[in-house]
Scaffold this active site. Sequence first.
Site, short mmCIF file in Angstrom:
data_model
loop_
_atom_site.label_atom_id
_atom_site.label_comp_id
_atom_site.label_asym_id
_atom_site.label_seq_id
_atom_site.Cartn_x
_atom_site.Cartn_y
_atom_site.Cartn_z
N LYS A 190 -11.56 4.56 1.88
CA LYS A 190 -10.61 3.03 0.92
C LYS A 190 -11.27 2.11 0.28
CE LYS A 190 -6.56 1.58 2.53
NZ LYS A 190 -6.05 0.97 3.79
N TYR A 250 -14.38 27.38 -0.95
CA TYR A 250 -14.39 25.95 -1.47
C TYR A 250 -13.15 25.61 -2.32
CZ TYR A 250 -18.55 26.46 -4.12
OH TYR A 250 -19.07 26.74 -4.95
N GLU A 295 -7.94 5.99 10.15
CA GLU A 295 -8.32 7.24 11.55
C GLU A 295 -7.55 8.66 11.33
OE1 GLU A 295 -9.89 3.07 12.61
OE2 GLU A 295 -8.04 4.04 10.99
N GLU A 319 0.67 -1.06 0.04
CA GLU A 319 -0.14 -0.30 -0.27
C GLU A 319 0.98 1.25 -0.29
OE1 GLU A 319 -3.66 -0.67 2.49
OE2 GLU A 319 -2.39 -1.91 3.69
#
Length: 132
Positions: A99, A54, A74, A22
Site C-alpha cells: 500500500k 498465471y 490483512e 480511502e
Amino acid sequence: MSDELSVLGIECWAHHGVFEHERRDGQRFVIDLTLGVDVSSAAASDDLRDTIDYGSLVGEVTAAVQGEPVDLIETLATRIAGVCLLDARVEWARVTVHKPDAPIEATFGDVRLTITRHRTPTSPGKGEADDE
C-alpha cells in the site's frame, strides 16, 4: 518439496482502507504472489493444462482486489490467498500486499504485509487455508 511460481508487481486500483477518503477516492495497491506448486507434470507434458495459468490467476486476483472494500490489508491479503488456493495444485500461497500511498503523515517508501497460507488437508481444492 514444492517448486515456486511468482508473479510480482500486480498493480490494482481499489477502495480499501479505514478512512472515508480511502474508500471514496481509492488508491494503488501492488500485489506479489508466490505459490508452492509441483511443476514436474507440466515440465514433462509442456501443456498449460498441467500447470497454473498465471495469466488467468492474475485476472482473478485483480478482481478480488477490486471487489468489495475492506478496512485492513490483512483482510485483503487473506482474500487473495483464498483465490490462489482455489486451484488444488497450489500447496501454499505467499501474498504480499503493498500500500505505497497509505495515509501516513511521514515520508516513507512502502507499507506492505506478507502472509503465507497452506491448503487445509481436509479440503483440497476448496480454497480453504491454514495460517502459518
